[in-house]
Design a protein around this motif. Structure first.
Motif, mmCIF file in Angstrom:
data_model
loop_
_atom_site.group_PDB
_atom_site.id
_atom_site.type_symbol
_atom_site.label_atom_id
_atom_site.label_comp_id
_atom_site.label_asym_id
_atom_site.label_seq_id
_atom_site.Cartn_x
_atom_site.Cartn_y
_atom_site.Cartn_z
ATOM 1 N N UNK A 174 0.837 -1.201 0.000
ATOM 2 C CA UNK A 174 0.000 0.000 0.000
ATOM 3 C C UNK A 174 0.879 1.261 0.000
ATOM 4 N N UNK A 175 1.950 1.258 0.781
ATOM 5 C CA UNK A 175 2.854 2.408 0.831
ATOM 6 C C UNK A 175 3.478 2.662 -0.545
ATOM 7 N N UNK A 176 3.875 1.599 -1.243
ATOM 8 C CA UNK A 176 4.445 1.742 -2.580
ATOM 9 C C UNK A 176 3.419 2.323 -3.552
ATOM 10 N N UNK A 177 2.213 1.808 -3.493
ATOM 11 C CA UNK A 177 1.163 2.314 -4.375
ATOM 12 C C UNK A 177 0.853 3.778 -4.062
ATOM 13 N N UNK A 178 0.754 4.106 -2.786
ATOM 14 C CA UNK A 178 0.480 5.492 -2.382
ATOM 15 C C UNK A 178 1.596 6.444 -2.809
ATOM 16 N N UNK A 179 2.834 5.944 -2.866
ATOM 17 C CA UNK A 179 3.979 6.755 -3.267
ATOM 18 C C UNK A 179 4.070 6.901 -4.789
ATOM 19 N N UNK A 180 3.223 6.165 -5.507
ATOM 20 C CA UNK A 180 3.211 6.277 -6.959
ATOM 21 C C UNK A 180 4.188 5.379 -7.685
ATOM 22 N N UNK A 181 4.727 4.364 -7.019
ATOM 23 C CA UNK A 181 5.639 3.447 -7.673
ATOM 24 C C UNK A 181 4.886 2.581 -8.681
ATOM 25 N N UNK A 182 5.614 2.067 -9.671
ATOM 26 C CA UNK A 182 5.048 1.257 -10.747
ATOM 27 C C UNK A 182 5.316 -0.227 -10.509
ATOM 28 N N UNK A 183 4.506 -1.050 -11.149
ATOM 29 C CA UNK A 183 4.761 -2.490 -11.150
ATOM 30 C C UNK A 183 4.799 -3.112 -9.774
ATOM 31 N N UNK A 184 3.991 -2.625 -8.861
ATOM 32 C CA UNK A 184 4.008 -3.130 -7.491
ATOM 33 C C UNK A 184 3.361 -4.516 -7.467
ATOM 34 N N UNK A 185 4.094 -5.485 -6.921
ATOM 35 C CA UNK A 185 3.521 -6.822 -6.757
ATOM 36 C C UNK A 185 4.218 -7.554 -5.619
#
Length: 115
Positions: free
Chosen positions: A8-19
């Motif tokens: 969730x933190x990665x997605x909120x920070x706008x990172x790509x390809x989160x899995x």
């Protein structure tokens, strides 16, 4: 912090390809950037950006002298930027800077390796 929290933190920070893959979470700071991972250790979560290059010892030492807690390490024979999970904007900036160094170090090896 759970893997779900990290994702969730990665997605909120706008990172790509989160899995997620088990307990590790993978992402990219931008679509064209190399993949990094978050992994849980005994001391908490850490971020790891590996790169298939072996940097000059003096270059690694200089990075580590100047960057504090964002360390350049050798993991499985390759360079890696390693930092405790924290300020993701700072991580993105440091990862981009490290990537530039990794590329320079790789290009410097062309005469020996023909890349």
């Amino acid at each position: 912090m759970t893997p779900d929290d990290v994702e969730r933190a990665f997605l909120d920070a706008g990172f790509c390809g989160v899995e997620r893959d088990g307990a590790q979470v993978y992402a990219r700071i931008a679509a064209q950037a190399p993949e990094f991972r978050a992994e849980e250790t005994e001391g908490g979560w850490r971020l790891v950006l590996p790169w298939n290059v072996r940097p000059p010892v003096t270059a690694m030492e200089a990075w580590n002298e100047n960057m504090g807690f964002a360390r350049m390490q050798i993991i499985a024979g390759e360079a890696a930027l390693v930092m405790p999970l924290g300020d993701l904007a700072q991580w993105a900036a440091l990862a981009a800077e490290a990537e530039a160094h990794f590329i320079l170090w790789r290009r410097a090896r062309r005469p020996a390796e023909g890349m």
